[in-house]
Structure formats: C-alpha cells, structure tokens
Write an enzyme that holds these catalytic residues in place. Structure first.
Site, PDB file in Angstrom:
ATOM      1  N   GLU A   3       0.799  -1.238   0.000  1.00  0.00           N
ATOM      2  CA  GLU A   3       0.000   0.000   0.000  1.00  0.00           C
ATOM      3  C   GLU A   3       0.829   1.286   0.000  1.00  0.00           C
ATOM      4  O   GLU A   3       0.636   2.164   0.837  1.00  0.00           O
ATOM      5  CB  GLU A   3      -0.952  -0.008   1.204  1.00  0.00           C
ATOM      6  CG  GLU A   3      -1.866  -1.223   1.215  1.00  0.00           C
ATOM      7  CD  GLU A   3      -2.759  -1.305   2.449  1.00  0.00           C
ATOM      8  OE1 GLU A   3      -2.597  -0.506   3.385  1.00  0.00           O
ATOM      9  OE2 GLU A   3      -3.641  -2.185   2.462  1.00  0.00           O
ATOM     10  N   GLU A   6      -6.237 -10.769  -1.407  1.00  0.00           N
ATOM     11  CA  GLU A   6      -7.088 -10.600  -0.211  1.00  0.00           C
ATOM     12  C   GLU A   6      -8.560 -10.520  -0.610  1.00  0.00           C
ATOM     13  O   GLU A   6      -9.303  -9.651  -0.153  1.00  0.00           O
ATOM     14  CB  GLU A   6      -6.650  -9.329   0.545  1.00  0.00           C
ATOM     15  CG  GLU A   6      -5.182  -9.333   0.903  1.00  0.00           C
ATOM     16  CD  GLU A   6      -4.736  -8.106   1.694  1.00  0.00           C
ATOM     17  OE1 GLU A   6      -5.586  -7.381   2.230  1.00  0.00           O
ATOM     18  OE2 GLU A   6      -3.515  -7.883   1.772  1.00  0.00           O
TER      19      GLU A   6
HETATM   20  C1  XIL Z   1      -6.343  -6.692   8.262  1.00  0.00           C
HETATM   21  C2  XIL Z   1      -6.680  -7.908   9.133  1.00  0.00           C
HETATM   22  O1  XIL Z   1      -7.598  -8.716   8.438  1.00  0.00           O
HETATM   23  C3  XIL Z   1      -7.242  -7.462  10.455  1.00  0.00           C
HETATM   24  O2  XIL Z   1      -7.400  -8.585  11.318  1.00  0.00           O
HETATM   25  C4  XIL Z   1      -6.331  -6.424  11.116  1.00  0.00           C
HETATM   26  O3  XIL Z   1      -6.950  -5.933  12.269  1.00  0.00           O
HETATM   27  C5  XIL Z   1      -6.035  -5.283  10.162  1.00  0.00           C
HETATM   28  O4  XIL Z   1      -5.518  -5.785   8.959  1.00  0.00           O
HETATM   29  N1  XIL Z   1      -4.907  -4.853   3.723  1.00  0.00           N
HETATM   30  C6  XIL Z   1      -3.953  -5.737   4.139  1.00  0.00           C
HETATM   31  C7  XIL Z   1      -4.253  -6.669   5.256  1.00  0.00           C
HETATM   32  O5  XIL Z   1      -2.895  -5.841   3.500  1.00  0.00           O
HETATM   33  O6  XIL Z   1      -3.110  -6.976   6.004  1.00  0.00           O
HETATM   34  C8  XIL Z   1      -5.336  -6.131   6.167  1.00  0.00           C
HETATM   35  O7  XIL Z   1      -5.656  -7.127   7.108  1.00  0.00           O
HETATM   36  C9  XIL Z   1      -6.538  -5.719   5.347  1.00  0.00           C
HETATM   37  C10 XIL Z   1      -6.185  -4.644   4.348  1.00  0.00           C
END
Ligand code: XIL
Length: 373
Positions: free
Chosen positions: A156, A261
């Site tokens: 990011e 994701e």
């Molecule tokens: C999220 C997790 O799912 C949560 O449990 C945590 O509290 C915050 O992070 N982008 C990413 C992930 O790259 O690592 C994030 O995961 C969601 C957004």
C-alpha cells in the site's frame, strides 16, 4: 407411504452430497489455473476450533497469515522479535503441505512507531531508517528462507490517485524506500519471490502508478515477480471492466498477478478502500443484514463472485494465486471494518463453517473452463 417420502428426501440429500463430494474442492478444481488460498488467523493455527483448521487444510492449496507476520507483531521494538506465532503459522502450512506466503515486510500500518523515531521521539535520519529496514527485512526473510514462497515486500505505497502515500517511510526516504525494500529482501533470500501489494488496483490512476513502479524497479535491476491486487470488493465496485483493465495493464507490464485478499462485502459502505485506519460510526442502516442476507441480495453476491472468478480464470496465464481474506463470515475482518460491530457475509464459508452454494458453481465453472482448454 411416509417411509417412501422420507427415503425419497434422503436419496435426494445423498445425491446432493455425493455431487458435492464428487466435485472436490476449489483448490483441486483450479490446480491447473492458480493456487487457491486463504488468510489464516492464530486461533485457526492453534486449532481452537478444530473444524476450521481442518477446513483450511482440506480446501486450500496455499495460506497467508492474516496478522502474525506483519511488522508490529513480529518486531514490536528495535531489538525485540516475537517469533512464536509466525513460527507456528509457517509450521501449520508445512504440515498441511500448503504453499506459504509472507505478508508483509514494509507497510505504513501495523508497524511499531519505534521504526521511525529516535530516543527523543524525533524522526530518524534517512540512513537510520534505511538501516532499520535492512535489519527488519534481513531478519524476517532470513528466518523463513526456503520455507516461504514469496513475500509482500511493500504494501500500500500509493494513494488511489496514483501519488505516493505520505507514509513515514516516504517522508523520510522518499520513493526509494520501495527500491531498498526489494533489494534487501532479495539479498536476504535470492530464491524467494517478491511482490508489491495494494488495494484498489482496479482504480486506473493507482494501477498506472503501480505499472510505473514495476518499470522503475526493473530498470533499477530489482527482482519483482508479481503485483498483488488485494481485491477487497463490493457488490458493484470495482466494475468488471475496471478489474479486467487492471489485469491487462499488469500483464502488459510483464509481471505476474496475485489476487491476495479477495472478499466481496454485501454491506453498504461509506468507503471503498482498505486503509485499515479508516473508520466510521456505527448505525443500524449501515448494518442491514443482522438476521441474514435476503435472497435477492444473496443472488447478487453469488453472481458477483462468479463474474469476478470468471475473470481470474480468463487471466490464469498470469494470475498465479487467488487468496480469500478469511475462512468464514464469522471471522471476516469486514465485521469490524470500516465500521465496527456489523455483520458481513463476504467469504466462501458461512458462520457455521458450511461451504456456500456458490463454491460448487465456481468448481463447475473452473471444470468447464478447463475442459475447453
Ligand atoms: C487486516 C486484518 O484482516 C485485520 O485482522 C487487522 O486488524 C487489520 O488488517 N490490507 C492488508 C491486510 O494488507 O493486512 C489487512 O488485514 C486488510 C487490508
């Protein structure tokens, strides 16, 4: 008569379960297309609910840690590393014969503040931050050398408009922090794959910025194997067209693509990004499906899943992996983001750990696609 009816129903039920069993898992159906994975949390690694751990082992060919390998959990203080969870996570994947991905090395979120400041709380110099990044990356990548297939090296780094996010890394080191991270990761494990990962990759300005980054990294002689598109989606956004355009652009840039994701929220949202620090106040209107998803909405979600999945299959020459962000609706991060305390239904298993009906349709789609190949 009664017995006949019951046995008829039983027969139908048996046929249905034979059908599901005969279809196997999505990971099996997509074996020739891409790895099919899931993000895993620590209770699942620890077997708190054994059926969840079993499902993860059975249904997916690859796993990523939802939190335990991130900078803050692993490296909370300059000279303190916590390996317990990350070690267990990697061993869990190995036990299940799954490909393990490392997530993530350099990110503006879930990173200890110590990384950026000196003992007086002032920003450190570029040299100090670069050295701290090196230490972090060498230590973490080095520890799992040969056991992790690839790392999300930087997560990011861009805003949706394609400008660099003004993170502490960027403020102190400028855009070169990305190049340094890729160089350090490669030095730490020359065989490990290296990825750049972001959300809203479907947004044209952001996608173009990522393509430019890929070019710059390659021109600087850095290894970059793939771009990870987080793919946190909603019922109508991003459009299929924008999604396909982003896949085309990345393919043309000469990198592989990972869907890292994937989830599709059914809830209304005031925000269409995934910056984890974003939050909005709870209201009942924003949490409409506490008693379940109405059939009409469920149908829209099913269609959306299939439409997007079809695109992933279409680009399977460059899409190496599709990972869903979480096993079931009970555990999805979207119950807490960007509004706390809601009930979302964005992933492939429901709150009882039942595989959703759409999975069978995805399997059929993959089988059909592969039979035509
Ligand atoms: C999220 C997790 O799912 C949560 O449990 C945590 O509290 C915050 O992070 N982008 C990413 C992930 O790259 O690592 C994030 O995961 C969601 C957004």
């Amino acid at each position: 008569m009664k017995i006949k009816i019951i046995s008829g129903i039983t027969a139908m039920f048996l046929l249905a379960s034979v059908d599901a069993a005969a279809q196997g898992t999505l990971a099996e159906a997509t074996k020739g297309n891409f790895l099919f994975g899931v993000a895993v949390n620590m209770p699942q690694v620890n077997g708190v609910n054994p059926s969840e751990s079993e499902l993860i082992a059975k249904e997916f060919s690859t796993i990523v840690a939802e939190n335990c390998m991130k900078p803050q959990p692993v490296h909370p203080q300059e000279n303190t590393y916590n390996w317990e969870d990350a070690d267990k996570f990697v061993a869990f994947g190995e036990k299940n014969k799954q490909v393990v991905t490392g997530h993530c090395l350099i990110w503006h979120s879930q990173v200890g503040r110590w990384m950026f400041v000196d003992e007086n709380g002032k920003d450190v110099s570029p040299e100090v931050l670069k050295e701290r990044m090196r230490q972090h990356i060498y230590t973490v990548v080095g520890r799992y050398k040969g056991r992790v297939k690839g790392w999300d090296v930087v997560n990011e780094a861009f805003e949706d408009n394609g400008t660099y996010r003004k993170s502490k890394f960027y403020q102190i080191l400028g855009k070169d922090f990305i190049k340094y991270a890729f160089q350090f990761a490669h030095e730490a494990d020359p065989n490990v794959e290296l990825y750049y990962n972001d959300y809203n990759v479907e947004t044209a300005s952001k996608c173009d910025a990522i393509v430019q980054l890929v070019k710059e990294l390659k021109a600087a002689g850095c290894r970059i194997d793939a771009v990870g598109s987080q793919s946190h989606m909603h019922l109508t956004r991003p459009t299929l067209k924008a999604t396909e355009t982003s896949l085309k652009k990345l393919k043309a840039a000469g990198v592989h693509i990972l869907i890292t994701e994937w989830d599709i929220s059914v809830l209304p949202s005031p925000y269409h990004g995934a910056n984890v620090s974003t939050s909005f106040t709870y209201s009942k209107e924003m949490d409409p499906y506490r008693e379940g998803v109405p059939a009409s909405v469920q149908q829209k979600w099913n269609k959306r899943v299939l439409d997007v999945f079809e695109l992933f299959l279409k680009y399977d020459d460059v899409v190496d992996r599709v990972t869903v962000w979480g096993l079931n609706d009970a555990g999805t991060w979207l119950n807490g983001f960007p509004i706390r305390g809601r009930k979302d239904y964005p992933v492939l298993f429901d709150r009882k750990n039942e595989r959703k009906a759409v999975v069978n349709d995805m399997i059929k789609m993959a089988n059909k696609y592969n039979s035509k190949k």
